[in-house]
Design an enzyme around this catalytic site. Structure first.
Site, PDB file in Angstrom:
ATOM      1  N   ASP A  63       0.865  -1.180   0.000  1.00  0.00           N
ATOM      2  CA  ASP A  63       0.000   0.000   0.000  1.00  0.00           C
ATOM      3  C   ASP A  63       0.897   1.224   0.000  1.00  0.00           C
ATOM      4  O   ASP A  63       1.015   1.938   1.000  1.00  0.00           O
ATOM      5  CB  ASP A  63      -0.930  -0.019   1.210  1.00  0.00           C
ATOM      6  CG  ASP A  63      -2.069   1.004   1.076  1.00  0.00           C
ATOM      7  OD1 ASP A  63      -2.129   1.696   0.035  1.00  0.00           O
ATOM      8  OD2 ASP A  63      -2.884   1.104   1.997  1.00  0.00           O
ATOM      9  N   HIS A 148      -8.842   1.287   7.046  1.00  0.00           N
ATOM     10  CA  HIS A 148      -8.988   2.567   6.373  1.00  0.00           C
ATOM     11  C   HIS A 148     -10.339   3.177   6.712  1.00  0.00           C
ATOM     12  O   HIS A 148     -11.342   2.467   6.794  1.00  0.00           O
ATOM     13  CB  HIS A 148      -8.809   2.396   4.865  1.00  0.00           C
ATOM     14  CG  HIS A 148      -7.435   1.926   4.501  1.00  0.00           C
ATOM     15  ND1 HIS A 148      -7.150   1.249   3.327  1.00  0.00           N
ATOM     16  CD2 HIS A 148      -6.260   2.020   5.172  1.00  0.00           C
ATOM     17  CE1 HIS A 148      -5.858   0.973   3.282  1.00  0.00           C
ATOM     18  NE2 HIS A 148      -5.299   1.431   4.393  1.00  0.00           N
ATOM     19  N   HIS A 247       2.804   7.370   5.651  1.00  0.00           N
ATOM     20  CA  HIS A 247       3.559   6.564   6.616  1.00  0.00           C
ATOM     21  C   HIS A 247       4.010   5.226   6.023  1.00  0.00           C
ATOM     22  O   HIS A 247       4.529   4.384   6.754  1.00  0.00           O
ATOM     23  CB  HIS A 247       2.784   6.360   7.930  1.00  0.00           C
ATOM     24  CG  HIS A 247       1.384   5.844   7.778  1.00  0.00           C
ATOM     25  ND1 HIS A 247       0.300   6.521   8.310  1.00  0.00           N
ATOM     26  CD2 HIS A 247       0.884   4.740   7.180  1.00  0.00           C
ATOM     27  CE1 HIS A 247      -0.815   5.839   8.039  1.00  0.00           C
ATOM     28  NE2 HIS A 247      -0.482   4.754   7.361  1.00  0.00           N
ATOM     29  N   GLY A 279      -4.051   8.340  14.239  1.00  0.00           N
ATOM     30  CA  GLY A 279      -5.285   7.799  14.779  1.00  0.00           C
ATOM     31  C   GLY A 279      -5.027   6.767  15.864  1.00  0.00           C
ATOM     32  O   GLY A 279      -3.931   6.217  15.978  1.00  0.00           O
ATOM     33  N   GLY A 280      -6.074   6.484  16.667  1.00  0.00           N
ATOM     34  CA  GLY A 280      -5.994   5.453  17.691  1.00  0.00           C
ATOM     35  C   GLY A 280      -6.720   4.202  17.228  1.00  0.00           C
ATOM     36  O   GLY A 280      -6.133   3.261  16.718  1.00  0.00           O
ATOM     37  N   HIS A 312       2.532   5.718  13.692  1.00  0.00           N
ATOM     38  CA  HIS A 312       1.505   6.063  12.703  1.00  0.00           C
ATOM     39  C   HIS A 312       0.114   5.732  13.219  1.00  0.00           C
ATOM     40  O   HIS A 312      -0.886   6.048  12.579  1.00  0.00           O
ATOM     41  CB  HIS A 312       1.766   5.341  11.381  1.00  0.00           C
ATOM     42  CG  HIS A 312       1.284   3.921  11.332  1.00  0.00           C
ATOM     43  ND1 HIS A 312       1.653   2.955  12.253  1.00  0.00           N
ATOM     44  CD2 HIS A 312       0.465   3.285  10.458  1.00  0.00           C
ATOM     45  CE1 HIS A 312       1.084   1.802  11.951  1.00  0.00           C
ATOM     46  NE2 HIS A 312       0.354   1.975  10.866  1.00  0.00           N
ATOM     47  N   GLY A 313       0.036   5.086  14.391  1.00  0.00           N
ATOM     48  CA  GLY A 313      -1.234   4.727  14.994  1.00  0.00           C
ATOM     49  C   GLY A 313      -0.975   4.101  16.343  1.00  0.00           C
ATOM     50  O   GLY A 313       0.111   4.261  16.918  1.00  0.00           O
ATOM     51  N   ALA A 314      -1.968   3.351  16.849  1.00  0.00           N
ATOM     52  CA  ALA A 314      -1.797   2.721  18.150  1.00  0.00           C
ATOM     53  C   ALA A 314      -1.061   1.391  18.044  1.00  0.00           C
ATOM     54  O   ALA A 314      -0.384   0.971  18.990  1.00  0.00           O
ATOM     55  CB  ALA A 314      -3.162   2.511  18.811  1.00  0.00           C
TER      56      ALA A 314
END
Length: 406
Positions: A63, A148, A247, A279-280, A312-314
């Protein structure tokens, strides 16, 4: 932060993830792992690797240019609170999730100048080039499956933000698959072995990949900004600020006076003052971050060790199969129950006051770490500018098919 065999590691990780990191680091000049890391394809998600004049196809991933965009609007929670359910329905019907453009939106930028870019010539074969360009044109502005999403948030001052997370869709997947095959002397479109595929940027193959990777990056930016702005339009607001970042990508950067190709897989660039949206989960807060400015010497050393990167996230703590269990597709019989139930997911969202459209158990908050803990593990390398509370989360449905995945 600690060192594992000389590699900077933020947070706690299992042995499988650390082993994968060591393997990547054995071929890189420098490497690091962010606190949201977990086992991935060839390279761990949350991993960062720096090479000299080389780029890793598997490191950038399939991706290509997956990333996040967030827009701060001129609206407040008071402006939209009475209409949240209706807004959720409008987003779900106007933005494409999973199935391609089957929505009511007909103004996606399918004639954007990027479709006439000379970079398309790097795709081998006239027929292959035409097919990929048309597939990319058809899916621009679609969000896809998995984790997503399109979210509507309120920040600490009750200001409304729109956030989106997705990448370059089938364009990036086809480019990555094609160069994975070409790196093994196999034809474009064939399936090669699972290898890192390090391409020398001084070679024709490396130059072609770099050109198309950057094309996919532009494509992802156009798609995310169109979707985010479409949602702002649905809300009836105006855009005041845009925070946007990849990311899953590679950049030419200088670290410690040396030039590198820095590959971040599920990791976000975080140079001092550089903002990012992280984001979480569907039931947790998100944040707007920036790389810490004027950091103390010990913090600056951590930033440098991380190659000026952050989460980039949790980060997942449970695989999709663990969450969903195993079901016989023919009979519908549950062969092995999953670790997450519909009731548990709905209870979490109700307590958080989140309106959900779509979303499967494999994206429940239960399958992710808690974002504040992950941020704490990154130390003072980044600073939180805004905390975003989710009001509406829209994702593909649990059983939706994505024709643009491949």
């Amino acid at each position: 932060m600690r060192f594992e065999d000389g590699i900077p590691v933020f947070g706690q990780h299992d042995a499988q993830t650390l082993g994968q990191l060591r393997d990547v680091a054995s071929r890189a000049e420098r490497a690091a792992l962010m606190a949201d890391g977990h086992f991935g394809y060839i390279m761990p998600v949350g991993g960062v690797a720096a090479y000299r004049d080389k780029v890793s196809v598997a490191g950038v991933g399939f991706d290509i240019a997956c990333g996040n965009a967030a827009i701060r609007t001129d609206l407040t929670l008071e402006d939209i609170q009475p209409h949240l359910e209706a807004i959720a329905e409008e987003i779900a019907s106007s933005i494409s999730f999973g199935l391609g453009r089957t929505n009511r939106a007909d103004d996606a930028p399918v004639d954007h100048p990027l479709f006439e870019d000379a970079a398309w010539e790097a795709i081998p074969g006239k027929a292959e080039r035409k097919a990929l360009r048309e597939k990319a044109r058809a899916q621009l502005g679609t969000v896809g499956l998995g984790n997503h999403y399109v979210d509507v948030f309120a920040d600490e001052a009750e200001r409304i933000w729109v956030g989106v997370h997705f990448g370059s869709r089938g364009l990036g997947h086809t480019i990555a698959s094609g160069f994975m095959a070409l790196s093994q002397n196999r034809p474009w479109g064939s399936r090669g072995a699972e290898v890192e595929a390090l391409l020398d940027l001084n070679s024709e193959l490396g130059k072609a990949y770099w050109t198309l990777m950057n094309l996919a990056g532009r494509y992802a930016y156009v798609g995310r900004e169109w979707v985010a702005r479409k949602v702002v339009q649905i809300l009836g607001g105006r855009e005041l600020e845009l925070v946007h970042n990849h990311h899953n990508f590679a950049w030419k950067e200088t670290h410690g006076g040396e030039e590198y190709i820095v590959v971040r897989k599920g990791a976000t660039p975080a140079f001092p003052g550089q903002k990012s949206f992280v984001g979480g989960s569907m039931g947790d807060d998100a944040v707007i971050l920036q790389g810490t400015v004027n950091a103390a010497p010990e913090t600056r050393a951590l930033q440098e060790a991380a190659l000026f990167s952050t989460i980039h996230g949790a980060g997942r703590v449970m695989s999709r199969r663990q969450a969903l269990g195993k079901i016989d597709r023919k009979t519908g019989k549950v062969l092995r129950p999953g670790q997450v139930t519909e009731g548990a997911m709905r209870k979490w969202l109700k307590q958080k006051g989140v309106i959900l459209r779509g979303g499967g158990l494999d994206e429940s908050p239960h399958v992710y770490r808690r974002l504040p803990e992950v941020l704490e593990a990154q130390g003072q390398t980044v600073e939180v500018l805004h905390t975003l509370r989710p009001l509406i989360v829209v994702m593909a449905g649990a059983n939706e098919f994505d024709p643009y995945k491949d």
